[in-house]
Design a protein around this motif. Structure first.
Motif, PDB file in Angstrom:
ATOM      1  N   GLY A   1       0.852  -1.179   0.000  1.00  0.00           N
ATOM      2  CA  GLY A   1       0.000   0.000   0.000  1.00  0.00           C
ATOM      3  C   GLY A   1       0.892   1.234   0.000  1.00  0.00           C
ATOM      4  O   GLY A   1       1.883   1.279   0.739  1.00  0.00           O
ATOM      5  N   ILE A   2       0.569   2.219  -0.845  1.00  0.00           N
ATOM      6  CA  ILE A   2       1.412   3.417  -0.925  1.00  0.00           C
ATOM      7  C   ILE A   2       0.600   4.640  -0.513  1.00  0.00           C
ATOM      8  O   ILE A   2      -0.438   4.939  -1.102  1.00  0.00           O
ATOM      9  CB  ILE A   2       1.976   3.608  -2.344  1.00  0.00           C
TER      10      ILE A   2
ATOM     11  N   MET B 230       1.381  -6.616   3.069  1.00  0.00           N
ATOM     12  CA  MET B 230       2.631  -7.006   3.732  1.00  0.00           C
ATOM     13  C   MET B 230       3.681  -5.888   3.705  1.00  0.00           C
ATOM     14  O   MET B 230       4.676  -5.951   4.408  1.00  0.00           O
ATOM     15  CB  MET B 230       3.216  -8.244   3.048  1.00  0.00           C
ATOM     16  N   HIS B 231       3.464  -4.906   2.836  1.00  0.00           N
ATOM     17  CA  HIS B 231       4.451  -3.834   2.698  1.00  0.00           C
ATOM     18  C   HIS B 231       3.728  -2.488   2.681  1.00  0.00           C
ATOM     19  O   HIS B 231       2.769  -2.318   1.937  1.00  0.00           O
ATOM     20  CB  HIS B 231       5.236  -4.053   1.386  1.00  0.00           C
ATOM     21  N   HIS B 232       4.152  -1.574   3.534  1.00  0.00           N
ATOM     22  CA  HIS B 232       3.585  -0.231   3.510  1.00  0.00           C
ATOM     23  C   HIS B 232       4.676   0.764   3.141  1.00  0.00           C
ATOM     24  O   HIS B 232       5.757   0.738   3.735  1.00  0.00           O
ATOM     25  CB  HIS B 232       2.969   0.125   4.877  1.00  0.00           C
TER      26      HIS B 232
ATOM     27  N   PHE C  44       8.180  -1.854   6.181  1.00  0.00           N
ATOM     28  CA  PHE C  44       7.699  -0.475   6.220  1.00  0.00           C
ATOM     29  C   PHE C  44       8.796   0.405   5.630  1.00  0.00           C
ATOM     30  O   PHE C  44       9.915   0.418   6.141  1.00  0.00           O
ATOM     31  CB  PHE C  44       7.380  -0.071   7.662  1.00  0.00           C
ATOM     32  N   THR C  45       8.475   1.079   4.522  1.00  0.00           N
ATOM     33  CA  THR C  45       9.488   1.894   3.862  1.00  0.00           C
ATOM     34  C   THR C  45       9.044   3.350   3.814  1.00  0.00           C
ATOM     35  O   THR C  45       7.898   3.643   3.481  1.00  0.00           O
ATOM     36  CB  THR C  45       9.724   1.412   2.407  1.00  0.00           C
ATOM     37  N   VAL C  46       9.947   4.235   4.163  1.00  0.00           N
ATOM     38  CA  VAL C  46       9.656   5.665   4.068  1.00  0.00           C
ATOM     39  C   VAL C  46      10.464   6.239   2.906  1.00  0.00           C
ATOM     40  O   VAL C  46      11.679   6.058   2.838  1.00  0.00           O
ATOM     41  CB  VAL C  46      10.033   6.385   5.378  1.00  0.00           C
TER      42      VAL C  46
END
Ligand code: SF4
Lengths: 470, 249
Positions: free
Chosen positions: B133-134, B164-166, B224-226
């Motif tokens: 999700g972005i 699984m990934h934000h 979790f990526t910023v």
């Protein structure tokens, strides 16, 4: 799942006895508490003014408690205007019947719960099950203890007393899967099982870490994401909140968030901090259609009315006082036999359960004061324990032998001459007594300890000699 | 007496301050808070990055809108199915189109009126099996290593929670030094005409409930990526949000 019977602290000695000889349990607790303490120490260093932060946090809580009626009314008004439905509960029974009523109305399939001490306090799960509802704990630690039909043993780490092997066997028995003791795999299994349940659930129940009076916002702090799932997926969200959780505004919250994560688990901030204001807005894509907030008294107004005990309401349930407590480190949370364990638990439990039932708890402490030193809101915990001891023994006589001994001691100590003489006699006879058949013994105490040797000279003598020399 | 009045009556006996005293007392506490807030952390981006990494997040940076698509491509890796926030900024520089060339892309909203079909949890299915999700964060807190997201017409709560990934995009201009500096933003978002859910996210979902062993992806995203964008144009959301404090520090 069967309901678990609440344990009571009446048989404290028995509870402690069982646990203190369980080496595995003691090892688990020691590892867990020391890990948290180590991490905490490292991140507290981020703030050179930590001690001032503690004082400020203390004073903010004091401000709220000194104006509690005002802030509670403000919170109620703001939350209501944001669309939440606010309920008031005088005691555990009222609170659990409000929640059960709401749950019965909306929860046909399954109720998902995220970790909350307040719901433990009101014994919500047994009540829900008696209403014929299926309630599922979704925090991994809580899920584990629910599968094992045990109560949680620590505020922030409920399954702290269990080893990976025990958990592996539990999962394999209860979920019918092949045995594994790999934490990574066990976690993935729990995620799969619980996600399915989340998608089915109609009601989500949570606790509250902080309530912001200014906006009627509830704040929930967590790492796993189960509180977010519980408050997002089901169409009804019920939050149970002790009335002491209030803070004036978001600015105060900033300070408390900085301290809570660090004190609890040594994290600068927990993974998720949810600030929920009312139910989903009509323009928002998802979220619950109803938000119910149950404001719980259950003895808190009694503590509030007591000028001394009021301070116990400042507690933010970080668990640091448990981690640092030498008694907790030996017996764990279950050793106390109460919902709130550890030093602060022994302060509040006599209010929640009655002085009679909790009679022994304030004595289960060495009064070393480590708890008060670490407490982020500077609660004078060990003095409260001492205070309870006073209240509880007031007007009561000790055992006969103790009374005679104390009388004798008073008589001796009141005169310098008698005190001196007694010391000389003791030093003269102690060596013979010590090596005689029975030796010098105190019941229980001597079972694990040698009686210390008395010094050859008294302090007075040493002092005199020293003066003469110089 | 009903429970409410009963409780209020008991509590008011022990609540002694006059309104004037209370306001003055709170004012004094606010002064002390501001004194403690330490908003002088000069280099926010390096600190933000360091703290996010320490929390278990991943961090990427890019210059401006023209580099977002490329940056997201490399962050996404094998994530084949993604949910995008409904935000006009994804139309700039063809970001949405570029991303959808190689993978299945969904928007937050299903229907034209801007709402997901609520019946039978239809929207829950909308996210089933989505890899990433972005979202756009409205701010970041450097000292804590966290971003601030909020539920809005274009951003659901679920998109930062179920996959699984934000991935959260945050503008470098919206970094705050500490949580105390971010408090006015949080307060303004949490008003009753604001958002029902404001969330501070400091890392991937995690647990240490089994022998204190750290495992990520317990209930929420495992990654979790910023993505810090040095010059990100303001979104529709941002104009209604007073950000008077965002340049502090
Ligand atoms: S008494 Fe203090 S240290 Fe103990 S749990 Fe409460 S806030 Fe934490």
């Amino acid at each position: 799942m069967t309901s678990r019977t609440p344990i009571i602290p009446q048989n404290l000695k028995l509870l402690v006895e069982e646990r203190i000889h369980d080496d595995g349990l003691r090892g688990n607790i020691r590892r867990a508490t020391h890990t948290s303490l180590g991490k905490r120490a490292a991140v507290v260093e981020d703030f050179p003014r930590w001690e001032e932060m503690r004082t400020t946090a203390h004073d903010i809580k004091k401000h709220v408690m000194d104006n509690l009626a005002h802030y509670l009314e403000l919170f109620e008004r703001q939350a209501t205007e944001a669309g939440a439905q606010v309920h008031f509960a005088r005691d555990a029974k009222e609170a659990s019947s409000i929640v059960c009523g709401l749950a019965r109305e909306h929860g046909e399939r399954v109720i998902v719960k995220s970790k909350s001490m307040a719901t433990e306090e009101i014994h919500l799960n047994p009540a829900l099950q008696q209403s014929g509802l299926r309630v599922l704990e979704t925090d991994l630690g809580e899920y584990i203890v629910q599968l094992a039909e045990e109560p949680p043993s620590h505020i922030t780490a409920p399954a702290l007393h269990k080893s990976r092997g025990e958990i592996g066997r539990l999962f394999s028995e209860q979920l019918g899967i092949p045995y594994t003791d790999d934490p990574e795999e066990l976690t993935a299994i729990a995620r799969r099982v619980l996600r399915e349940e989340f998608l089915q659930a109609d009601v989500g129940i949570s606790g509250v870490n902080f309530g912001l009076a200014e906006s009627g916002t509830i704040c929930i702090v967590e790492n796993e994401g189960n509180a977010r799932l519980s408050t997002t997926l089901p169409k009804v969200h019920i939050a149970v909140m002790g009335i002491e959780k209030l803070l004036p505004d978001a600015e105060s919250l900033g300070l408390f968030l900085n301290m809570l994560g660090r004190s609890a688990t040594g994290q600068r901030i927990t993974c998720y901090t949810s600030l929920i204001t009312g139910p989903k807005r009509s323009t928002e894509p998802d979220g619950p259609e109803q938000l119910h907030i149950v404001l719980l008294d259950n003895g808190r107004s009694t503590m509030h009315a007591d000028p001394k005990l009021r301070e116990a309401l400042y507690c933010i349930r970080c668990g640091a006082c448990m981690n640092i407590c030498p008694v907790y480190q030996k017996v764990g949370g279950h050793g106390y036999g109460s919902v709130y364990s550890g030093p602060i638990g022994s302060v509040v439990t006599p209010v929640f359960m009655g002085e009679q039932a909790a009679h022994d708890l304030p004595f289960a402490s060495s009064l070393c004061g480590a708890c008060a030193d670490i407490c982020p809101v500077r609660i004078d915990i060990h003095h409260h324990l001492l205070d309870w001891r006073h209240r509880m023994v007031e007007g009561q006589d000790g055992p006969l032998l103790e009374r005679i001994a104390m009388r004798l001691f008073t008589f001796t100590a009141l005169s310098a001459l008698r005190f001196d003489l007694a010391g000389r006699l003791a030093r003269l006879f102690a060596p013979f007594l010590k090596h005689s058949a029975g030796g010098m013994r105190l019941p229980v105490w001597s079972e694990t300890r040698e009686f210390p040797n008395l010094p050859e000279k008294s302090f007075k003598q040493l002092w005199k000699e020293d003066r003469e020399r110089s | 007496m009903n429970a409410r009045d009963d409780m209020m009556k008991k509590l008011s006996l022990g609540s002694r301050m006059s309104a004037d005293q209370r306001i003055a007392d709170l004012q004094h506490l606010h002064d002390r808070l501001r004194d403690l807030s330490g908003g002088d952390l000069a280099e926010l981006i390096p600190l933000f990055r360091e703290r996010l990494l320490a929390n278990g997040a991943e961090v990427a940076e890019c210059r401006d809108g023209s580099e977002i698509a490329e940056a997201l491509e490399s962050i996404l890796g094998d994530d084949d199915r993604i949910v995008l926030a409904d935000d006009a900024r994804f139309a700039d520089h063809d970001i949405a189109r570029k991303l959808s060339e190689k993978r299945e892309t969904r928007r937050v909203c299903l229907s034209d009126d801007g709402n997901l079909a609520p019946e039978n949890g239809g929207w829950k299915q909308h996210y089933a099996g989505m890899d990433a999700g972005i979202t756009f964060a409205v701010g970041g807190v450097a000292e804590s290593g966290a971003v601030i997201v909020h539920a809005s017409p274009g951003e659901s709560r679920s998109m930062s929670l179920l996959p699984m990934h934000h991935i959260a995009l945050v503008s470098a201009e919206h970094l705050h030094a500490t949580l105390l500096d971010a408090a006015p933003l949080i307060a303004s978002l949490s008003q009753r005409n604001g958002s029902s859910a404001v969330t501070l996210i400091g890392g991937p979902s995690k647990t240490a409930d089994i022998e204190k062993v750290l495992v990520t992806g317990m209930h929420g995203p495992k990654r979790f990526t910023v993505l810090i964008v040095h010059q990100l144009p303001a979104g529709q959301q941002d104009s209604s949000t007073p950000l008077s404090h965002h340049t502090e520090g």
